[in-house]
Design an enzyme around this catalytic site. Structure first.
Site, PDB file in Angstrom:
ATOM      1  N   THR A 106     -13.308   0.661  -3.427  1.00 31.96           N
ATOM      2  CA  THR A 106     -12.612   1.174  -2.257  1.00 31.96           C
ATOM      3  C   THR A 106     -13.567   1.975  -1.365  1.00 31.96           C
ATOM      4  O   THR A 106     -14.749   2.122  -1.670  1.00 31.96           O
ATOM      5  CB  THR A 106     -11.412   2.033  -2.708  1.00 31.96           C
ATOM      6  N   LYS A 152      -9.660   1.705  -9.086  1.00 30.33           N
ATOM      7  CA  LYS A 152     -10.245   1.905  -7.765  1.00 30.33           C
ATOM      8  C   LYS A 152     -11.400   2.899  -7.857  1.00 30.33           C
ATOM      9  O   LYS A 152     -11.225   4.037  -8.295  1.00 30.33           O
ATOM     10  CB  LYS A 152      -9.186   2.415  -6.783  1.00 30.33           C
ATOM     11  N   PHE A 190     -12.019  -0.978   4.644  1.00 33.54           N
ATOM     12  CA  PHE A 190     -11.014  -0.181   5.353  1.00 33.54           C
ATOM     13  C   PHE A 190     -11.029  -0.485   6.849  1.00 33.54           C
ATOM     14  O   PHE A 190     -11.749   0.144   7.618  1.00 33.54           O
ATOM     15  CB  PHE A 190     -11.285   1.305   5.103  1.00 33.54           C
ATOM     16  N   ASP A 208       0.853  -1.189   0.000  1.00 36.17           N
ATOM     17  CA  ASP A 208       0.000   0.000   0.000  1.00 36.17           C
ATOM     18  C   ASP A 208       0.891   1.242   0.000  1.00 36.17           C
ATOM     19  O   ASP A 208       1.068   1.914   1.015  1.00 36.17           O
ATOM     20  CB  ASP A 208      -0.890  -0.033   1.242  1.00 36.17           C
ATOM     21  N   GLU A 227      -6.441   4.730  -8.809  1.00 35.25           N
ATOM     22  CA  GLU A 227      -7.664   5.372  -8.313  1.00 35.25           C
ATOM     23  C   GLU A 227      -8.322   6.261  -9.359  1.00 35.25           C
ATOM     24  O   GLU A 227      -7.664   7.038 -10.054  1.00 35.25           O
ATOM     25  CB  GLU A 227      -7.323   6.222  -7.079  1.00 35.25           C
TER      26      GLU A 227
END
Length: 321
Positions: free
Chosen positions: A155, A131, A177, A16, A95
């Site tokens: 996400t 994402k 998350f 990440d 993303e």
């Protein structure tokens, strides 16, 4: 074997970060980025050429200043993605602009633009995950993108209704998350923390994982946003886990035993009720979950704010060239 190496025997480990050196050091299968990570990485001197190349690309290919900025941002994300794919054998998650979180058509167009840039760089869709925020509109966009052969990582996922809607839409992967769920409950309940097996984020991912495996969904679960290594170890056996370099280092430094906690075969025998969420039920279920509602909105705002910071940085670089 280190804890990290043991974890890799039962879970696909993802880095990440946007820092290539950290990715190379821990040899993950995949890597994931977001606007916050890209903003941090773009300011590192060793990545200056990637930023400058993206800025010049935007100047050459786009018209007005706004178009140049958008193209520069897409090209910058792809530049980092391409470099990451030289290191990892699997996929990179890129993303989609968080400001498109409630714009289905805009999300689809932006993903197509990013894929065109990846294709121009010789990267096929099998190596990229787009994402997309787990809003109703984002899930609908991902459903269409998947049908077109573009794979998605949903996400900013904090709730069971989001997870079920994503799986029913046939998305490739979700990123619940864990740490941000923990943050909310610590603040709401005014506690310093929880035992790992009672961590609200861990429990959320465990529920989603067991539900997916019980009903044979192909959508993969990738726990994300960890605050400590105990959360990670409590999810050993999850399909994927995306882990920041500091926690990767912590896991690599220990050789204590890592037992499997999540087991797809065991999940298949669990007494779990199947559910479904149309738009009304989805929105109501999300509304009834204060944590998920607040963290989804906050996450979109944070990613949008970091995107604006990255745009300003790119404009400063353009002015300096």
């Amino acid at each position: 074997m280190s804890r990290l190496d043991q974890l890799k025997t039962m879970t696909t480990v993802v880095a990440d970060t946007g820092d290539f050196a950290a990715i190379a050091e821990y040899r993950p299968q995949d890597a994931t980025t977001n606007p916050s990570l890209l903003y941090k990485a773009a300011q590192m001197p060793q990545y200056g050429e990637l930023v400058e190349e993206a800025v010049l690309y935007g100047q050459r290919r786009a018209g007005d200043a706004r178009e140049q900025t958008l193209l520069t941002m897409d090209k910058l994300a792809v530049n980092f993605g391409v470099e990451i794919l030289k290191i990892v054998p699997g996929r990179v998650s890129t993303e989609i602009d968080a400001r498109l979180s409630f714009d289905t058509e805009g999300t689809i167009r932006r993903a197509a633009n990013l894929m065109a840039l990846y294709s121009e760089a010789g990267i096929g869709p099998e190596r990229v995950l787009f994402k997309v925020a787990s809003t109703w509109e984002g899930i609908r966009a991902a459903e269409r993108l998947e049908r077109e052969g573009l794979h998605c990582n949903l996400t900013l996922l904090f709730s069971f209704p989001q997870a079920v809607a994503c799986a029913d839409a046939g998305v490739t992967l979700i990123s619940p998350f864990v740490g941000r769920i923990l943050d909310w409950y610590k603040d709401a309940e005014q506690v310093a923390g929880y035992p790992a097996d009672e961590d609200p984020g861990v429990r959320s991912v465990t529920r989603i994982f067991n539900y997916y495996k019980r009903f044979g969904y192909s959508t993969l679960v990738m726990g994300a946003s960890f605050r400590n290594s105990e959360e990670i170890l409590e999810l050993a056996g999850c399909d994927y886990l995306t882990i920041a370099p500091t926690l990767l280092a912590e896991l690599a430094a220990s050789d204590e035993e890592v037992p499997r906690k999540l087991d797809p075969q065991r999940a298949k025998t669990m007494a779990i009720e199947r559910v479904a969420f149309d738009e009304k039920a989805f929105r109501w279920g999300l509304n009834e979950d204060a944590m998920a509602t607040e963290k989804l909105a906050d996450g979109i705002r944070q990613f949008a704010a970091d995107t604006l910071k990255l745009e300003r940085f790119a404009r400063e670089v353009r002015q300096a060239l």
